[in-house]
Motif scaffolding. Structure first.
Motif, PDB file in Angstrom:
ATOM      1  N   ILE A 185      46.411  41.409  53.528  1.00  0.00           N
ATOM      2  CA  ILE A 185      46.074  41.874  52.175  1.00  0.00           C
ATOM      3  C   ILE A 185      46.853  41.127  51.102  1.00  0.00           C
ATOM      4  N   THR A 186      48.019  40.577  51.430  1.00  0.00           N
ATOM      5  CA  THR A 186      48.808  39.873  50.412  1.00  0.00           C
ATOM      6  C   THR A 186      48.183  38.532  50.024  1.00  0.00           C
ATOM      7  N   THR A 187      47.134  38.093  50.733  1.00  0.00           N
ATOM      8  CA  THR A 187      46.429  36.886  50.318  1.00  0.00           C
ATOM      9  C   THR A 187      45.495  37.172  49.147  1.00  0.00           C
ATOM     10  N   CYS A 188      45.346  38.441  48.812  1.00  0.00           N
ATOM     11  CA  CYS A 188      44.457  38.846  47.723  1.00  0.00           C
ATOM     12  C   CYS A 188      45.255  39.156  46.462  1.00  0.00           C
ATOM     13  N   GLU A 189      44.631  38.913  45.322  1.00  0.00           N
ATOM     14  CA  GLU A 189      45.204  39.368  44.063  1.00  0.00           C
ATOM     15  C   GLU A 189      45.032  40.884  44.039  1.00  0.00           C
ATOM     16  N   MET A 190      46.091  41.626  43.860  1.00  0.00           N
ATOM     17  CA  MET A 190      45.992  43.083  43.875  1.00  0.00           C
ATOM     18  C   MET A 190      45.047  43.593  42.786  1.00  0.00           C
ATOM     19  N   GLY A 191      44.912  42.843  41.714  1.00  0.00           N
ATOM     20  CA  GLY A 191      44.013  43.235  40.630  1.00  0.00           C
ATOM     21  C   GLY A 191      42.565  42.838  40.845  1.00  0.00           C
ATOM     22  N   ASP A 192      42.263  42.174  41.930  1.00  0.00           N
ATOM     23  CA  ASP A 192      40.885  41.770  42.233  1.00  0.00           C
ATOM     24  C   ASP A 192      40.271  42.790  43.180  1.00  0.00           C
ATOM     25  N   LEU A 193      39.709  43.831  42.603  1.00  0.00           N
ATOM     26  CA  LEU A 193      39.183  44.927  43.422  1.00  0.00           C
ATOM     27  C   LEU A 193      38.047  44.484  44.325  1.00  0.00           C
ATOM     28  N   SER A 194      37.142  43.640  43.829  1.00  0.00           N
ATOM     29  CA  SER A 194      36.024  43.212  44.673  1.00  0.00           C
ATOM     30  C   SER A 194      36.498  42.272  45.775  1.00  0.00           C
ATOM     31  N   GLY A 195      37.556  41.512  45.524  1.00  0.00           N
ATOM     32  CA  GLY A 195      38.116  40.667  46.571  1.00  0.00           C
ATOM     33  C   GLY A 195      38.689  41.492  47.703  1.00  0.00           C
ATOM     34  N   LYS A 196      39.309  42.616  47.358  1.00  0.00           N
ATOM     35  CA  LYS A 196      39.918  43.473  48.371  1.00  0.00           C
ATOM     36  C   LYS A 196      38.923  44.401  49.038  1.00  0.00           C
ATOM     37  N   MET A 197      37.932  44.902  48.280  1.00  0.00           N
ATOM     38  CA  MET A 197      37.070  45.964  48.796  1.00  0.00           C
ATOM     39  C   MET A 197      35.589  45.628  48.818  1.00  0.00           C
ATOM     40  N   GLY A 198      35.227  44.456  48.348  1.00  0.00           N
ATOM     41  CA  GLY A 198      33.819  44.090  48.291  1.00  0.00           C
ATOM     42  C   GLY A 198      33.206  44.451  46.950  1.00  0.00           C
ATOM     43  N   GLN A 199      32.039  43.915  46.684  1.00  0.00           N
ATOM     44  CA  GLN A 199      31.365  44.131  45.418  1.00  0.00           C
ATOM     45  C   GLN A 199      30.898  45.582  45.295  1.00  0.00           C
ATOM     46  N   LEU A 200      31.079  46.140  44.110  1.00  0.00           N
ATOM     47  CA  LEU A 200      30.619  47.506  43.852  1.00  0.00           C
ATOM     48  C   LEU A 200      29.113  47.543  43.741  1.00  0.00           C
ATOM     49  N   SER A 201      28.558  48.638  44.157  1.00  0.00           N
ATOM     50  CA  SER A 201      27.134  48.867  44.014  1.00  0.00           C
ATOM     51  C   SER A 201      26.967  50.156  43.214  1.00  0.00           C
ATOM     52  N   PHE A 202      26.517  50.015  41.974  1.00  0.00           N
ATOM     53  CA  PHE A 202      26.371  51.176  41.103  1.00  0.00           C
ATOM     54  C   PHE A 202      25.003  51.812  41.282  1.00  0.00           C
TER      55      PHE A 202
END
Length: 108
Positions: free
Chosen positions: A49-66
């Motif tokens: 997980i430290t390879t991700c920017e903590m502020g990049d939510l879609s990078g960590k969790m995938g794209q949101l689907s509204f």
């Protein structure tokens, strides 16, 4: 305060994940840390997980689907202390353009 989404800067990146939108890209730190990668690492939350920017939510969790008309809740399991982002902002992208943004404030 900030009035334009374009004024917000890069993704919050306390672990120096150094992906393309890291707050550290502009300072030149990422190319120094990762010269063999051109200063840009890829986010791989499953491997590290430290390879991700903590502020990049879609990078960590995938794209949101509204879903229209449906209340949704999203949880960032990597964010353990909400106080660390109380002075930061959130930006919603629709592809490249920033379409919405807002500031976080600690609730009194």
């Amino acid at each position: 305060g900030r009035t334009e989404c374009t004024d917000l800067g890069g993704h919050w990146d306390p672990t120096y994940g150094c992906a393309g939108a890291s707050q550290h890209q502009a300072s030149g730190v990422c190319p120094l840390l990762y010269p063999d990668l051109g200063g840009v690492k890829s986010c791989d939350p499953e491997a590290d997980i430290t390879t991700c920017e903590m502020g990049d939510l879609s990078g960590k969790m995938g794209q949101l689907s509204f879903k229209t008309g449906v209340m949704q809740k999203f949880e960032d399991v990597y964010m353990t202390n909400i106080d660390v982002i109380s002075s930061l902002s959130i930006v919603i992208h629709c592809g490249a353009p920033r379409v919405a943004c807002g500031n976080f404030y600690a609730k009194a």
